[in-house]
Write an enzyme that holds these catalytic residues in place. Structure first.
Site, PDB file in Angstrom:
ATOM      1  CE  LYS A 175     -24.143  -1.152  96.223  1.00  0.00           C
ATOM      2  NZ  LYS A 175     -23.370  -0.906  97.479  1.00  0.00           N
ATOM      3  N   PRO A 203     -31.601  -8.424 101.055  1.00  0.00           N
ATOM      4  CG  PRO A 203     -29.739  -8.450 102.478  1.00  0.00           C
ATOM      5  CD  PRO A 203     -30.226  -8.965 101.146  1.00  0.00           C
ATOM      6  N   GLY A 206     -31.096  -2.694 103.823  1.00  0.00           N
ATOM      7  CA  GLY A 206     -30.034  -2.265 104.725  1.00  0.00           C
ATOM      8  C   GLY A 206     -28.849  -3.194 104.715  1.00  0.00           C
ATOM      9  N   GLY A 207     -28.599  -3.830 103.559  1.00  0.00           N
ATOM     10  CA  GLY A 207     -27.495  -4.781 103.472  1.00  0.00           C
ATOM     11  C   GLY A 207     -26.285  -4.285 102.719  1.00  0.00           C
ATOM     12  N   GLY A 208     -26.407  -3.126 102.052  1.00  0.00           N
ATOM     13  CA  GLY A 208     -25.286  -2.608 101.271  1.00  0.00           C
ATOM     14  C   GLY A 208     -25.135  -3.256  99.918  1.00  0.00           C
ATOM     15  N   GLY A 247     -27.410  -2.772  97.406  1.00  0.00           N
ATOM     16  CA  GLY A 247     -28.069  -1.951  96.388  1.00  0.00           C
ATOM     17  C   GLY A 247     -29.430  -2.447  95.964  1.00  0.00           C
ATOM     18  N   GLY A 267     -32.726  -1.876  96.695  1.00  0.00           N
ATOM     19  CA  GLY A 267     -33.751  -0.925  96.293  1.00  0.00           C
ATOM     20  C   GLY A 267     -33.377  -0.155  95.041  1.00  0.00           C
ATOM     21  CB  SER A 268     -30.215   1.480  93.998  1.00  0.00           C
ATOM     22  OG  SER A 268     -30.161   2.415  95.052  1.00  0.00           O
ATOM     23  CB  SER A 269     -30.656  -3.416  91.970  1.00  0.00           C
ATOM     24  OG  SER A 269     -30.474  -4.249  90.847  1.00  0.00           O
ATOM     25  CG  ASP A 271     -25.664   2.986  95.208  1.00  0.00           C
ATOM     26  OD1 ASP A 271     -24.709   3.777  95.051  1.00  0.00           O
ATOM     27  OD2 ASP A 271     -25.757   2.214  96.174  1.00  0.00           O
TER      28      ASP A 271
END
Length: 295
Positions: A16, A106, A108-110, A112, A114-116, A148
């Site tokens: 995202k 990646p 820590g890339g912003g 999402g 892990g959430s995805s 997220d």
């Protein structure tokens, strides 16, 4: 012993982008009040699922730096398993799964990632295990894992408020995006805890975004992240030569929208020539999560 094998492979956990991200306040429990628009991309991690009937949840792929028991994928599967047992008692006690992942996004890339991954796990296992939870119920389970996760289960581009869990579907422009990974991982908590973060951006309405989609608003977290991680500022500055470049989420990835794939390709070629040490890629905007219809 014969086992019924039920599986789904190459399930996309899409990235995202936050097309804008405003911090409007802070709750008494420390969580920040936000407004943002989440944009889904046709690019992300790929997960394979195979059910098992012994109640065991296994991540069969090693991910350096991420222990199996703390991985959001495993935690999501276990939360769904617990909810299914509460719903149907012993009838669901033997639900298990082997889960493999091709990690592309990646940490820590912003974006999402892990959430995805967690949302894709919830949607896919809800289908394979035939647990019958509704989208709203899966969103409630997902919220226990992070703010997220409900968005990805929601399954379409959204205007988000609150801590990110209050969602309204929103139309976003068709676009191709160039995304730069500057090579640093940014802990979300580090950015939100900064004394330099402004937390009083004026509230906007969904109609405000719809009228100025291409370059609406800003990312309030960007000023903090770029001071702490100068390479993020460098990436934004380089990409701004081609359009309205900005950071997504709490960083570190930065992006810029283009009207067609050819424009994105031109920028990528320039980047590969001038900034060989950065990883970058292109992706198109999509309207819905590829697994939305599983629910």
């Amino acid at each position: 012993m014969n086992h019924e094998i039920r599986s789904l492979d190459n399930c996309l956990a899409p990235a995202k982008l936050n097309l804008f991200l405003h911090v409007n306040g802070r709750r008494s429990d420390g969580y920040h009040l936000l407004q943002t628009v989440f944009q889904l991309l046709n690019y992300g991690d790929l997960l394979d699922f195979e059910t098992r009937n012994d109640g065991v949840i296994r991540r069969i792929t090693d991910i350096p730096g991420v222990a199996e028991e703390s991985d959001l994928i495993v935690r999501a599967a276990k939360l769904l398993q617990i909810a299914a047992k509460k719903k149907d008692g012993q009838a669901k006690a033997s639900l298990g799964a082997n889960i493999a992942i091709k990690k592309i996004l990646p940490m820590g890339g912003g974006l999402g990632g892990g959430s995805s991954d967690a949302a894709t796990t919830l949607m896919t296992l809800n289908h394979l295990w035939q647990t019958g939870f509704s989208r709203t119920e899966l969103m409630e389970i997902g919220l226990q894992l992070g703010a997220d996760v409900p968005f990805f289960v929601f399954g379409q581009n959204a205007f988000a408020e609150g801590v990110g869990e209050t969602l309204q579907a929103v139309q976003t422009p068709a676009a191709w995006y160039v995304v730069i990974e500057p090579g640093v991982s940014i802990p979300t908590a580090l950015i939100f805890s900064s004394e330099e973060l402004t937390r009083d951006t004026k509230l906007v309405k969904i109609a405000d975004f719809s009228g100025h989609q291409r370059c609406f608003g800003k990312n309030d977290l960007e000023i903090v992240a770029t001071k702490l991680f100068p390479v993020v500022a460098e990436a934004i500055s380089w990409l701004k030569k081609y359009g309205d470049a900005r950071m997504t989420g709490s960083g570190a990835c930065v992006f810029c929208a283009f009207t067609d794939e050819e424009q994105a390709d031109v920028v990528l070629m320039q980047l590969k020539t001038q900034k060989k040490h950065w990883k970058a890629w292109k992706a198109s905007a999509i309207e819905c999560h590829p697994l939305k219809d599983l629910i």
